[in-house]
Design a protein around this motif. Sequence first.
Motif, PDB file in Angstrom:
ATOM      1  N   ASP A   1       0.786  -0.921   0.321  1.00  0.00           N
ATOM      2  CA  ASP A   1       0.088  -0.033   0.173  1.00  0.00           C
ATOM      3  C   ASP A   1       0.931   1.586   0.032  1.00  0.00           C
ATOM      4  O   ASP A   1       1.598   1.583   0.669  1.00  0.00           O
ATOM      5  N   THR A   2       0.776   1.780  -1.132  1.00  0.00           N
ATOM      6  CA  THR A   2       1.972   3.069  -1.577  1.00  0.00           C
ATOM      7  C   THR A   2       1.018   4.162  -0.107  1.00  0.00           C
ATOM      8  O   THR A   2       2.390   5.103  -0.272  1.00  0.00           O
ATOM      9  N   ASP A   3       0.508   4.373  -0.096  1.00  0.00           N
ATOM     10  CA  ASP A   3       0.161   5.645   0.652  1.00  0.00           C
ATOM     11  C   ASP A   3       1.194   5.047   1.672  1.00  0.00           C
ATOM     12  O   ASP A   3       1.229   5.797   3.017  1.00  0.00           O
ATOM     13  N   THR A   4       1.170   4.048   2.719  1.00  0.00           N
ATOM     14  CA  THR A   4       2.214   4.130   3.580  1.00  0.00           C
ATOM     15  C   THR A   4       3.670   4.329   3.826  1.00  0.00           C
ATOM     16  O   THR A   4       3.731   4.341   4.829  1.00  0.00           O
TER      17      THR A   4
ATOM     18  N   GLU B   1       0.149   4.833  -7.193  1.00  0.00           N
ATOM     19  CA  GLU B   1      -0.605   3.679  -7.187  1.00  0.00           C
ATOM     20  C   GLU B   1      -0.108   2.313  -7.346  1.00  0.00           C
ATOM     21  O   GLU B   1      -0.122   2.540  -8.377  1.00  0.00           O
TER      22      GLU B   1
END
Length: 198
Positions: free
Chosen positions: A30-33, A54
């Motif tokens: 999860d590249t948001d993290t 993403e």
Amino acid sequence: MFTGIITDVGRVRRVEKTGDTRFEIETSYDTDTIDIGASIACSGPCLTVVEKGEGWFAVDVSDETLSCTNLDDWREGTKVNLERALKIGDELGGHVVTGHVDAVVMVLHQETVGDSTRLVFSLPAKYAGLVAAKGSICLDGISLTVNEVGDDSFGVNIIPHTQEHTTFGTLTVGRRINFEIDVLARYVARMTEVNNKK
């Protein structure tokens, strides 16, 4: 700091050579993290995330890193062992890995032994005294146990789980592999060197 336990196998989706070389790597993380500036071990070397989107992140690699790793072999489609940096409190499942590659070694021999695969790698003379049977070694970011050591080679066994969840499932003789010695061996060697000068 890392443990050598691979948590994803990514894929190089783009290579851009300007000043440094930029690799864009597809991942199931999860590249948001993932923060810009975060460290991720990419088949061994600790690299810094400089851009992301993403399902992918980008890292810049200097000529110095290319010269002492196998990253110069990477092309679009190359599979990459990935591990995010260790957090305080995480399980240390492998061994302490710094992400600082010492050398590039070559696969010399491969054979099936039961369900496992036995691999023999070249061993640079400079590091021969730092690799020990039953000790730890890091190859392309994977924490492995050394089975045997010769004058100019060493061997490891790869279990089916490792073959299925890392890039070692498609390993072939002649492939160049990133090699990092155990950090404990590094410091013991340095202490011995200093003490011998006294």
